[in-house]
Design a protein around this motif. Structure first.
Motif, short mmCIF file in Angstrom:
data_model
loop_
_atom_site.label_atom_id
_atom_site.label_comp_id
_atom_site.label_asym_id
_atom_site.label_seq_id
_atom_site.Cartn_x
_atom_site.Cartn_y
_atom_site.Cartn_z
N MET A 60 -6.16 11.81 -2.86
CA MET A 60 -5.21 10.71 -3.05
C MET A 60 -3.92 10.97 -2.27
SD MET A 60 -6.42 8.58 -5.75
CE MET A 60 -4.91 7.91 -6.19
N LEU A 61 -3.50 12.24 -2.21
CA LEU A 61 -2.31 12.59 -1.44
C LEU A 61 -2.55 12.33 0.05
CD1 LEU A 61 0.53 13.82 -1.58
CD2 LEU A 61 -0.54 16.05 -1.23
N ALA A 62 -3.74 12.67 0.54
CA ALA A 62 -4.06 12.41 1.94
C ALA A 62 -4.10 10.92 2.23
CB ALA A 62 -5.40 13.06 2.30
N VAL A 63 -4.69 10.13 1.33
CA VAL A 63 -4.73 8.68 1.51
C VAL A 63 -3.33 8.11 1.51
CG1 VAL A 63 -5.42 6.53 0.37
CG2 VAL A 63 -7.06 8.38 0.63
N SER A 64 -2.47 8.62 0.63
CA SER A 64 -1.09 8.16 0.58
C SER A 64 -0.36 8.45 1.89
CB SER A 64 -0.36 8.84 -0.58
OG SER A 64 0.99 8.49 -0.60
N GLY A 65 -0.59 9.62 2.45
CA GLY A 65 0.04 9.97 3.73
C GLY A 65 -0.44 9.10 4.87
N VAL A 66 -1.74 8.82 4.91
CA VAL A 66 -2.29 7.95 5.96
C VAL A 66 -1.73 6.54 5.84
CG1 VAL A 66 -4.43 6.86 6.78
CG2 VAL A 66 -4.38 9.31 6.32
N LEU A 67 -1.65 6.03 4.61
CA LEU A 67 -1.10 4.69 4.41
C LEU A 67 0.39 4.63 4.78
CD1 LEU A 67 -2.79 3.62 1.07
CD2 LEU A 67 -3.29 2.77 3.36
N ALA A 68 1.14 5.67 4.44
CA ALA A 68 2.56 5.71 4.79
C ALA A 68 2.73 5.76 6.31
CB ALA A 68 3.24 6.91 4.13
N ASP A 69 1.87 6.52 7.01
CA ASP A 69 1.95 6.57 8.46
C ASP A 69 1.64 5.21 9.08
OD1 ASP A 69 2.13 7.98 11.04
OD2 ASP A 69 -0.04 7.57 11.14
N HIS A 70 0.64 4.53 8.55
CA HIS A 70 0.29 3.20 9.06
C HIS A 70 1.42 2.21 8.76
CE1 HIS A 70 -2.31 0.14 10.64
NE2 HIS A 70 -2.20 -0.58 9.52
N ALA A 71 2.06 2.35 7.60
CA ALA A 71 3.20 1.48 7.27
C ALA A 71 4.35 1.72 8.24
CB ALA A 71 3.65 1.73 5.83
N PHE A 72 4.58 2.97 8.61
CA PHE A 72 5.63 3.26 9.58
C PHE A 72 5.31 2.66 10.94
CE2 PHE A 72 7.55 6.04 12.81
CZ PHE A 72 8.89 5.81 12.52
N GLN A 73 4.04 2.70 11.34
CA GLN A 73 3.65 2.08 12.61
C GLN A 73 3.83 0.58 12.57
OE1 GLN A 73 -0.32 3.38 13.45
NE2 GLN A 73 0.28 5.53 13.68
N LEU A 74 3.53 -0.05 11.44
CA LEU A 74 3.77 -1.49 11.30
C LEU A 74 5.26 -1.80 11.39
CD1 LEU A 74 1.29 -2.56 8.49
CD2 LEU A 74 1.22 -3.24 10.88
N TRP A 75 6.07 -0.96 10.78
CA TRP A 75 7.53 -1.14 10.82
C TRP A 75 8.02 -1.04 12.27
CZ3 TRP A 75 10.96 -2.35 7.00
CH2 TRP A 75 12.30 -2.24 7.31
N SER A 76 7.46 -0.11 13.03
CA SER A 76 7.85 0.05 14.43
C SER A 76 7.48 -1.17 15.27
CB SER A 76 7.17 1.28 15.03
OG SER A 76 7.56 2.44 14.35
N ARG A 77 6.41 -1.87 14.90
CA ARG A 77 6.00 -3.07 15.63
C ARG A 77 6.72 -4.32 15.16
NH1 ARG A 77 0.01 -2.63 14.50
NH2 ARG A 77 -0.10 -0.39 14.58
N GLY A 78 7.62 -4.18 14.20
CA GLY A 78 8.41 -5.33 13.75
C GLY A 78 7.81 -6.11 12.61
N LYS A 79 6.75 -5.61 12.00
CA LYS A 79 6.13 -6.31 10.86
C LYS A 79 6.67 -5.69 9.57
CE LYS A 79 2.01 -7.39 13.45
NZ LYS A 79 0.57 -7.33 13.49
N SER A 80 7.91 -6.04 9.26
CA SER A 80 8.61 -5.34 8.19
C SER A 80 8.01 -5.59 6.80
CB SER A 80 10.09 -5.71 8.20
OG SER A 80 10.24 -7.10 8.06
N PHE A 81 7.68 -6.82 6.47
CA PHE A 81 7.19 -7.08 5.12
C PHE A 81 5.77 -6.56 4.91
CE2 PHE A 81 10.65 -10.24 5.19
CZ PHE A 81 11.35 -9.76 4.10
N GLN A 82 4.94 -6.60 5.94
CA GLN A 82 3.61 -5.99 5.82
C GLN A 82 3.76 -4.48 5.64
OE1 GLN A 82 1.55 -7.22 9.34
NE2 GLN A 82 0.71 -9.05 8.35
N SER A 83 4.76 -3.92 6.31
CA SER A 83 5.02 -2.50 6.17
C SER A 83 5.47 -2.15 4.76
CB SER A 83 6.10 -2.09 7.18
OG SER A 83 6.54 -0.78 6.94
N VAL A 84 6.35 -2.96 4.19
CA VAL A 84 6.82 -2.71 2.82
C VAL A 84 5.66 -2.83 1.83
CG1 VAL A 84 8.32 -3.61 0.99
CG2 VAL A 84 9.20 -3.37 3.30
#
Length: 112
Positions: free
Chosen positions: A25-49
Motif C-alpha cells: 500500500m505504501l508503494a501504491v501510495s508513492g506511485v499515485l503521488a508521483d503520477h499526481a505530481f506529473q499531472l500537476w506539472s502538466r497543468g491538470k491541477s484538479f485531477q492532480s488533487v
C-alpha cells in the motif's frame, strides 16, 4: 428467520501478511503521488488533487492494511481482523484523503 447479516467475526491477525500488504500500500501510495505530481506539472491541477487524495487514502491504509482492503472489497466486508495499534490514526488519514479527493472532484467539474 431474517436474512440480516449477523455480527462481524474478528479473524486472527497474520502479522507477515499485514507487513507485506502495508508495504504494498505504501508503494501504491508513492506511485499515485508521483503520477499526481506529473499531472500537476502538466497543468491538470484538479485531477492532480483528486489523485493525491487517493494517494493519501492509500497511505492511511498502511496503518491497518488488511481491514482497509477487506472493507473496500464488496465480497469480503465481514472478514475483518482485530485492528492494529495505529488503526485509528490510519482512519483519520483516510478521512483526510477522502476530503482532498472530494475537493479535487468538485473542482474538476466546477472549473473544467
Amino acid at each position: 428467520m431474517s436474512d440480516a447479516p449477523g455480527p462481524r467475526e474478528l479473524l486472527p491477525r497474520v502479522v507477515a501478511f499485514e507487513v507485506i500488504a502495508g508495504l504494498a500500500m505504501l508503494a501504491v501510495s508513492g506511485v499515485l503521488a508521483d503520477h499526481a505530481f506529473q499531472l500537476w506539472s502538466r497543468g491538470k491541477s484538479f485531477q492532480s488533487v483528486e489523485l493525491f487524495g487517493i494517494s493519501i487514502c492509500c497511505l492511511g491504509g498502511c496503518f491497518d492494511p488488511v481491514n482497509w482492503m477487506w472493507i473496500c472489497l464488496p465480497f469480503t466486508r465481514n472478514h475483518i481482523t482485530e485492528p492494529g495499534r495505529f488503526a485509528k490514526a490510519g482512519w483519520i488519514i483516510i478521512g483526510l484523503g477522502w476530503l482532498v479527493f472530494v475537493v479535487g472532484m468538485i473542482g474538476k467539474y466546477v472549473h473544467p
